[in-house]
Design a protein around this motif. Structure first.
Motif, PDB file in Angstrom:
ATOM      1  N   HIS A   1      91.113  15.363   5.962  1.00  0.00           N
ATOM      2  CA  HIS A   1      91.269  15.530   4.521  1.00  0.00           C
ATOM      3  C   HIS A   1      90.060  14.956   3.779  1.00  0.00           C
ATOM      4  N   ARG A   2      89.611  13.786   4.163  1.00  0.00           N
ATOM      5  CA  ARG A   2      88.461  13.145   3.518  1.00  0.00           C
ATOM      6  C   ARG A   2      87.195  13.975   3.706  1.00  0.00           C
TER       7      ARG A   2
ATOM      8  N   THR B   1      84.008  27.614 -10.790  1.00  0.00           N
ATOM      9  CA  THR B   1      84.734  26.497 -10.189  1.00  0.00           C
ATOM     10  C   THR B   1      84.935  26.792  -8.708  1.00  0.00           C
ATOM     11  N   LEU B   2      85.395  25.791  -7.985  1.00  0.00           N
ATOM     12  CA  LEU B   2      85.657  25.982  -6.560  1.00  0.00           C
ATOM     13  C   LEU B   2      86.747  27.030  -6.335  1.00  0.00           C
TER      14      LEU B   2
ATOM     15  N   LEU C   1      83.230  17.878   1.484  1.00  0.00           N
ATOM     16  CA  LEU C   1      82.576  19.191   1.548  1.00  0.00           C
ATOM     17  C   LEU C   1      82.879  19.996   0.288  1.00  0.00           C
ATOM     18  N   SER C   2      84.122  19.962  -0.153  1.00  0.00           N
ATOM     19  CA  SER C   2      84.523  20.717  -1.343  1.00  0.00           C
ATOM     20  C   SER C   2      83.862  20.181  -2.605  1.00  0.00           C
ATOM     21  N   ARG C   3      83.781  18.859  -2.740  1.00  0.00           N
ATOM     22  CA  ARG C   3      83.167  18.279  -3.944  1.00  0.00           C
ATOM     23  C   ARG C   3      81.704  18.679  -4.072  1.00  0.00           C
TER      24      ARG C   3
ATOM     25  N   ALA D   1      81.538  22.339  -4.950  1.00  0.00           N
ATOM     26  CA  ALA D   1      81.927  22.559  -6.343  1.00  0.00           C
ATOM     27  C   ALA D   1      80.761  22.242  -7.288  1.00  0.00           C
ATOM     28  N   LEU D   2      80.051  21.168  -7.021  1.00  0.00           N
ATOM     29  CA  LEU D   2      78.902  20.804  -7.867  1.00  0.00           C
ATOM     30  C   LEU D   2      77.811  21.871  -7.802  1.00  0.00           C
ATOM     31  N   ARG D   3      77.512  22.338  -6.602  1.00  0.00           N
ATOM     32  CA  ARG D   3      76.461  23.343  -6.460  1.00  0.00           C
ATOM     33  C   ARG D   3      76.863  24.669  -7.099  1.00  0.00           C
ATOM     34  N   TYR D   4      78.085  25.120  -6.836  1.00  0.00           N
ATOM     35  CA  TYR D   4      78.506  26.425  -7.353  1.00  0.00           C
ATOM     36  C   TYR D   4      78.633  26.409  -8.870  1.00  0.00           C
TER      37      TYR D   4
END
Length: 146
Positions: free
Chosen positions: A13-14, A34-35, A19-21, A24-27
């Motif tokens: 989960h961590r 948004t993600l 990876l998602s954070r 999300a910033l790049r996209y």
């Protein structure tokens, strides 16, 4: 008894959240999405048309969340809605949505390569195999909880 920080589900989960954070910033910075919007566009780009229900299941969102995401993407002219079989609505990418999809999937592949570079080819194979086994077992356990 293992403390929470050593539990496999917590560790996965961590890592997934980290990876998602960063994604999300790049996209957001490069594509103004948004993600959830990225995942929706990516899923449609890979396998359109899809219904809101199917998209929600694939993205791991509930139907209401997916309806909000697809509504915003429709307003932005990235998704179009067409009647499907029965009372369903089929969602597809518009021409601008496809252009955005190509940029997003290129960026996602760059990110994927950047993460995999720290693993040897053997470690990549082992990771793929382990993730497949864990996903299969997770589905079995989820069904047994119902």
């Amino acid at each position: 008894m293992l403390p929470i920080r050593e539990l496999l589900s917590y560790r996965l989960h961590r890592v997934a959240n980290a990876l998602s954070r960063s994604a999300a910033l790049r996209y957001r910075r490069e594509f103004d999405v948004t993600l959830h919007e990225w995942r929706t566009i990516a899923l449609l780009g890979a396998d359109e048309p899809l219904t809101v229900n199917r998209l929600a299941r694939l993205a791991g969102l509930d139907k209401a969340q997916m309806s909000r995401v697809t509504g915003k993407l429709t307003e932005r002219g990235l998704i179009e809605r067409e009647p499907g079989p029965g009372r369903t609505t089929q969602l597809s990418l518009t021409r601008s949505g496809r252009v955005l999809y190509r940029g997003l999937i290129r960026a996602a592949n760059e990110r994927n390569d950047a993460f995999l570079v720290c693993l040897t080819p053997l470690e990549q194979e082992v990771l793929d195999s382990a993730l497949a086994k864990l996903a299969t077992l997770a589905k079995v356990l989820e069904r047994s909880e119902h």
